[in-house]
Design a protein around this motif. Structure first.
Motif, short mmCIF file in Angstrom:
data_model
loop_
_atom_site.label_atom_id
_atom_site.label_comp_id
_atom_site.label_asym_id
_atom_site.label_seq_id
_atom_site.Cartn_x
_atom_site.Cartn_y
_atom_site.Cartn_z
N LYS A 74 1.09 -1.24 0.15
CA LYS A 74 -0.01 0.09 0.02
C LYS A 74 0.68 1.25 0.12
N PRO A 75 0.54 2.28 -0.63
CA PRO A 75 1.12 3.66 -0.72
C PRO A 75 1.25 4.04 0.66
N THR A 76 2.12 5.03 1.04
CA THR A 76 2.39 5.43 2.30
C THR A 76 1.34 6.70 2.57
N LYS A 77 0.86 7.43 1.37
CA LYS A 77 0.03 8.52 1.47
C LYS A 77 -1.40 7.91 1.88
N LYS A 78 -2.03 8.54 3.07
CA LYS A 78 -3.23 7.98 3.48
C LYS A 78 -4.27 8.58 2.55
N ILE A 79 -5.18 7.78 2.42
CA ILE A 79 -6.30 8.12 1.74
C ILE A 79 -7.51 8.36 2.39
N SER A 80 -8.24 9.50 2.14
CA SER A 80 -9.48 10.22 2.84
C SER A 80 -10.46 9.94 1.94
N LEU A 81 -11.66 10.27 2.25
CA LEU A 81 -12.96 10.29 1.55
C LEU A 81 -12.75 11.52 0.51
N GLY A 82 -12.14 12.52 1.08
CA GLY A 82 -12.08 13.76 0.09
C GLY A 82 -10.91 13.70 -0.74
N SER A 83 -9.88 12.55 -0.67
CA SER A 83 -8.89 12.58 -1.66
C SER A 83 -8.96 11.59 -2.70
N LEU A 84 -10.13 11.13 -2.68
CA LEU A 84 -10.61 10.34 -3.93
C LEU A 84 -11.39 10.91 -5.18
N SER A 85 -12.00 11.91 -4.90
CA SER A 85 -12.43 12.53 -5.95
C SER A 85 -13.06 13.86 -5.71
N PRO A 86 -13.28 14.88 -6.37
CA PRO A 86 -13.50 16.31 -5.95
C PRO A 86 -14.98 16.46 -5.27
N GLU A 87 -15.99 15.42 -6.14
CA GLU A 87 -17.12 15.56 -5.60
C GLU A 87 -17.31 14.82 -4.01
#
Length: 184
Positions: A74-87
Motif C-alpha cells: 500500500k502507498p504511504t500516502k493516507k487516503i481519505s474520503l476527500g482525496s478520492l474525487s472532487p465530488e
C-alpha cells in the motif's frame, strides 16, 4: 629527430649474444627468491578470504533484512474520503463544516447539559467510527461500501446534531412557558 628505419637497419650488425656460464644458477637463485617471497603473501590471503566472507555475509544480512517491496504494498500516502474525487471532497467538506458550525452554535446551561453530553458522546463514537472506516479504506482499498459508510456516518452525525438542536429548542420553549406560567 626522427630516424628512418631503413638507415637503422643498414647500420645494424648482428651481434652474437651468448649467455654467461652461470646464467642458469643466477636464474634459479632469482626464481627461488621470488617463490619464497610469495609465501609471505600467502599469510595475507587468508585475511582476504575472511574479509570476503564478512562482506558477503553483511550484504546478505542487509539484503534479507529489508522487506521486499511488492506490487501489493500500500502507498504511504493516507487516503481519505476527500482525496478520492472532487465530488466526494465537496461532500465531506460540506458535512464537516456544517457539523462544526452546529456544534459551535450550541449553548450549554444547567437545564440542557445532560442532553447535550449524551448527544456529544454519541457524536464522538461516530467520529471514532469514521476514523476507523478511514483506516479500513487505507488498508483494504477503495470500495463503494466503505465510501457509503463514510458518507452515512457524516449524515448521521449531522442528523444527530439537528435532532439535538430541535430538542434544545423544544426544551427552551418548554422552560420559557413554565417561567411565564410561574410569573402569572
Amino acid at each position: 629527430m626522427s630516424k628512418d628505419i631503413r638507415e637503422i637497419m643498414k647500420n645494424y650488425k648482428n651481434e652474437d649474444v651468448s649467455l654467461s656460464a652461470n646464467h642458469r644458477n643466477k636464474f634459479e637463485d632469482r626464481l627461488q627468491k621470488e617463490v619464497h617471497h610469495q609465501t609471505k603473501k600467502k599469510i595475507y590471503t587468508w585475511l582476504q578470504v575472511a574479509a570476503s566472507v564478512v562482506l558477503i555475509v553483511s550484504l546478505a544480512i542487509g539484503y534479507f533484512g529489508i522487506e521486499p517491496t511488492s506490487k501489493d504494498s500500500k502507498p504511504t500516502k493516507k487516503i481519505s474520503l476527500g482525496s478520492l474525487s472532487p465530488e466526494l471532497k465537496s461532500i465531506e467538506n460540506y458535512y464537516v463544516s456544517t457539523i462544526n458550525y452546529e456544534i459551535s452554535n450550541l449553548s450549554v446551561n444547567n437545564s440542557n447539559k445532560e442532553i447535550l453530553e449524551g448527544y456529544l458522546a454519541k457524536i464522538g463514537e461516530l467520529t471514532t467510527e469514521y476514523k476507523s472506516l478511514t483506516t479500513e479504506l487505507n488498508t483494504k482499498g477503495v470500495n463503494d461500501e466503505i465510501i457509503n459508510a463514510l458518507i452515512n456516518n457524516l449524515q448521521l452525525r449531522l442528523q444527530l446534531l439537528q435532532r439535538l438542536k430541535k430538542q434544545l429548542n423544544d426544551l427552551k420553549q418548554l422552560n420559557s412557558k413554565q417561567n411565564e406560567t410561574q410569573k402569572l
